[in-house]
Design an enzyme around this catalytic site. Structure first.
Site, mmCIF file in Angstrom:
data_model
loop_
_atom_site.group_PDB
_atom_site.id
_atom_site.type_symbol
_atom_site.label_atom_id
_atom_site.label_comp_id
_atom_site.label_asym_id
_atom_site.label_seq_id
_atom_site.Cartn_x
_atom_site.Cartn_y
_atom_site.Cartn_z
ATOM 1 N N PHE A 65 -11.417 77.144 107.648
ATOM 2 C CA PHE A 65 -11.542 78.758 109.066
ATOM 3 C C PHE A 65 -10.944 80.005 108.480
ATOM 4 O O PHE A 65 -11.205 80.884 108.442
ATOM 5 C CB PHE A 65 -11.179 78.289 110.244
ATOM 6 C CG PHE A 65 -12.477 77.794 110.553
ATOM 7 C CD1 PHE A 65 -13.744 77.761 111.213
ATOM 8 C CD2 PHE A 65 -12.218 75.674 110.587
ATOM 9 C CE1 PHE A 65 -14.695 76.976 111.954
ATOM 10 C CE2 PHE A 65 -13.396 74.992 111.138
ATOM 11 C CZ PHE A 65 -14.529 75.624 112.450
ATOM 12 N N GLU A 111 -23.567 79.629 120.783
ATOM 13 C CA GLU A 111 -22.335 78.164 120.581
ATOM 14 C C GLU A 111 -22.706 77.009 119.256
ATOM 15 O O GLU A 111 -22.359 75.793 119.048
ATOM 16 C CB GLU A 111 -23.623 76.735 121.390
ATOM 17 C CG GLU A 111 -24.766 77.371 122.813
ATOM 18 C CD GLU A 111 -23.253 77.982 123.814
ATOM 19 O OE1 GLU A 111 -21.880 78.111 123.946
ATOM 20 O OE2 GLU A 111 -24.236 78.489 125.547
ATOM 21 N N GLY A 112 -22.140 77.946 118.206
ATOM 22 C CA GLY A 112 -21.464 77.795 117.372
ATOM 23 C C GLY A 112 -22.876 77.909 115.872
ATOM 24 O O GLY A 112 -23.396 77.189 116.094
ATOM 25 N N ILE A 136 -23.786 87.995 127.043
ATOM 26 C CA ILE A 136 -23.508 87.081 127.994
ATOM 27 C C ILE A 136 -25.069 87.220 128.610
ATOM 28 O O ILE A 136 -25.733 87.941 129.058
ATOM 29 C CB ILE A 136 -22.288 88.023 128.067
ATOM 30 C CG1 ILE A 136 -21.108 88.616 127.776
ATOM 31 C CG2 ILE A 136 -22.492 86.925 130.153
ATOM 32 C CD1 ILE A 136 -20.602 87.297 126.586
ATOM 33 N N THR A 193 -17.707 86.017 124.561
ATOM 34 C CA THR A 193 -17.588 85.956 123.142
ATOM 35 C C THR A 193 -17.671 87.549 123.446
ATOM 36 O O THR A 193 -18.021 88.227 124.608
ATOM 37 C CB THR A 193 -19.824 86.230 122.691
ATOM 38 O OG1 THR A 193 -19.538 84.601 122.268
ATOM 39 C CG2 THR A 193 -19.898 86.491 120.839
ATOM 40 N N GLU A 194 -17.497 88.419 122.541
ATOM 41 C CA GLU A 194 -16.732 89.747 122.446
ATOM 42 C C GLU A 194 -18.308 89.938 120.862
ATOM 43 O O GLU A 194 -18.600 89.557 120.660
ATOM 44 C CB GLU A 194 -15.958 90.129 122.406
ATOM 45 C CG GLU A 194 -14.966 89.433 123.468
ATOM 46 C CD GLU A 194 -13.218 89.896 123.592
ATOM 47 O OE1 GLU A 194 -12.985 90.607 122.340
ATOM 48 O OE2 GLU A 194 -12.487 89.547 125.144
ATOM 49 N N PRO A 195 -17.732 91.870 120.477
ATOM 50 C CA PRO A 195 -18.420 92.455 120.463
ATOM 51 C C PRO A 195 -17.524 92.039 119.180
ATOM 52 O O PRO A 195 -18.469 92.223 118.030
ATOM 53 C CB PRO A 195 -18.260 94.446 120.399
ATOM 54 C CG PRO A 195 -18.441 94.150 122.266
ATOM 55 C CD PRO A 195 -16.978 92.736 122.634
#
Length: 399
Positions: free
Chosen positions: A398, A378-379, A178, A147-149
Site C-alpha cells: 500500500f 467498500e474497497g 455518503i 469517506t472524504e473528498p
C-alpha cells in the site's frame, strides 16, 4: 424437461436447470424460506417500479418501513428489535434484493451493516435503546460517514476533526459519497481526535451540518449519495460511541458491508443472466431462437459457470461467518471475485439482448451501470487485490 427449459416463461424450470451443482440442496429449509420471502417482496414491490426509479434518479424512501417489516434491516443483529438471523440468511436476502437493484441492497447495507452495526457493536446502552429499534423497523434512517473528498481508499488520512470544548465535541471537516444522509435522521461520523479516530452519532438536523446530494449520476440512480460539511458542529459527550477507538471501529462495519456485497453482486449477475437466457429463447433470427446458436450458448454457459462458482464462494464465506471462522482476507477474495464476475456477466447479458439491451425495461444495462459503483465502494478492486497480495507475500504494497 427439455421442453420446459426451452420455455422462456417457465422461470422456475430455467432456474432449476441453471443450478447445475444443486446448490439449493445445500441450503436449509429456513434459509430457503428467507430467500423465497425476500424474492417475493422484490417481485411485488421493486421489479414493477425499478426502471422508473432508476430513470428518474429516485430512491423510494417509503420502502424503509416495508423493509423493516420484511426483517432485513440489521438482519444479523440480536436484541433491540433486530431480526437476529444467520449470516447465510442475510446473504441470501442481499442476493435477492440486488437482483431487484443494487440501490435497494445498498440501502439495507448502509442502514443495517454500517449504521446499525456500528451502534450495536460500539454504542452505549442508551444509544442502542434510542436508535436500534427505530432503525430496525425502518421508522428512522441511518447513515455512515467515513469517506472524504481526499480520503477514500486511505481512511487513515482523514482530515475531519473533532475537538473537545468543555464537555462537548466540535466537529469540523467534510465527508463525500455518503449514502442516504439527506434522508437520514442520524449519521455515524468518524473523525480524528487527540485520542485517535472516534465515532459520533450526529442527528442530521444539527446546526452547522450541511448535506448536499451528489447528482446527476450514471450509476446507482435509485440510490442517494451525498457530501457532508461540518462547520462547527457541536455535539454533547453522549454523542460519542464509547466502544470504538481507532480505525478498527469503522473497519468492522466495512467488513460487514463487504460481506453483503459478496452475495448481493450475485443477485445483479443472476438477474442479468436470466434476462439474457429468456431473451435468447424468445428471439428468433435465421429461422431459429438465438439460444440455439453456438456463440450464444457459449456466452450463457460462461455466465452460468461463474454464477455457480460465485454462489459456492459466497455460501462458503457465509458458513465461515456463522461458524466464527471468517477472516477479512476471505471477504476481500469474495468481494473482488464476485463483483468482477458480476460486471462481466451483466455486460455479456446486455450483448445478447442486442439493441433492446440499452432499454431500461431490460435489466442488464442497469445492473452493469450499478456494479461499476459496487466495484468502487467498500474497497476498490485494487485495494482488495493488495489485501490479498499482502496476505500471500507478507509484504505491504500500500505504501
Amino acid at each position: 424437461m427439455t421442453e420446459a427449459r426451452t420455455n422462456p416463461d417457465d422461470l422456475e424450470a430455467l432456474r432449476a436447470a441453471s443450478d447445475v451443482l444443486a446448490i439449493d440442496a445445500l441450503l436449509s429449509a429456513d434459509e430457503l424460506a428467507v430467500r423465497d420471502h425476500v424474492r417475493a417482496f422484490v417481485d411485488d414491490e421493486i421489479r414493477p417500479h425499478i426502471a422508473d426509479w432508476f430513470d428518474r434518479g429516485h430512491f423510494p424512501a417509503e420502502l424503509a418501513p416495508a423493509l423493516g417489516r420484511l426483517g432485513v434491516l440489521g438482519m444479523t443483529l440480536d436484541g433491540y428489535g433486530c431480526p437476529g438471523r444467520s449470516a447465510v440468511e442475510y446473504g441470501l436476502a442481499a442476493l435477492e434484493l440486488e437482483a431487484g437493484d443494487s440501490g435497494i441492497r445498498t440501502f439495507v447495507s448502509v442502514q443495517g451493516s454500517l449504521a446499525m452495526g456500528s451502534i450495536h457493536r460500539w454504542g452505549s446502552e442508551e444509544q442502542k435503546q434510542e436508535w436500534l429499534p427505530r432503525l430496525a423497523a425502518g421508522e428512522a434512517i441511518g447513515s455512515f460517514a467515513l469517506t472524504e473528498p481526499t480520503a477514500g481508499s486511505d481512511p487513515s488520512s482523514m482530515k475531519t476533526y473533532a475537538r473537545r470544548d468543555g464537555s462537548d465535541w466540535v466537529i469540523e471537516g467534510a465527508k463525500r459519497w455518503i449514502g442516504l444522509a439527506s434522508l437520514a435522521q442520524v449519521v455515524v461520523v468518524w473523525a480524528q481526535t487527540d485520542e485517535g479516530v472516534r465515532g459520533f452519532l450526529v442527528p442530521t438536523d444539527t446546526s452547522g451540518l450541511d448535506i448536499t446530494v451528489l447528482e446527476p449520476k450514471g450509476s446507482m440512480r435509485a440510490s442517494v449519495q451525498t457530501e457532508l460539511r461540518f462547520d462547527g458542529v457541536r455535539q454533547p459527550a453522549s454523542a460519542l460511541l464509547p466502544g470504538a477507538r481507532g480505525l478498527r471501529g469503522p473497519f468492522s462495519a466495512l467488513n460487514e458491508a463487504r460481506y453483503g456485497i459478496v452475495w448481493g453482486a450475485l443477485g445483479a449477475a443472476r438477474d442479468s443472466y436470466e434476462a439474457a437466457l429468456r431473451h435468447a429463447l424468445r428471439r428468433e433470427q435465421f429461422g431459429r431462437p438465438i439460444a440455439g446458436f453456438q456463440l450464444t450458448q457459449r456466452k450463457l454457459v460462461d455466465m452460468a459457470v461463474e454464477l455457480q462458482k460465485g454462489a459456492l464462494l459466497a455460501l462458503h464465506i457465509g458458513r465461515a461467518k456463522d461458524a466464527g471462522t471468517l477472516t477479512p482476507v476471505m471477504i476481500s477474495l469474495g468481494k473482488l471475485n464476485n463483483v468482477r464476475e458480476a460486471i462481466a456477466i451483466a455486460r455479456e447479458a446486455r450483448s445478447i439482448l442486442g439493441g433492446d439491451g440499452v432499454l431500461l425495461e431490460n435489466s442488464p444495462i442497469r445492473h452493469a451501470a450499478n456494479l461499476e459503483s459496487v466495484r468502487t465502494y467498500e474497497g476498490t478492486d485494487e485495494v482488495h487485490t493488495l489485501i490479498l497480495g499482502q496476505h500471500l507475500t507478507g509484504l505491504d504494497a500500500f505504501r
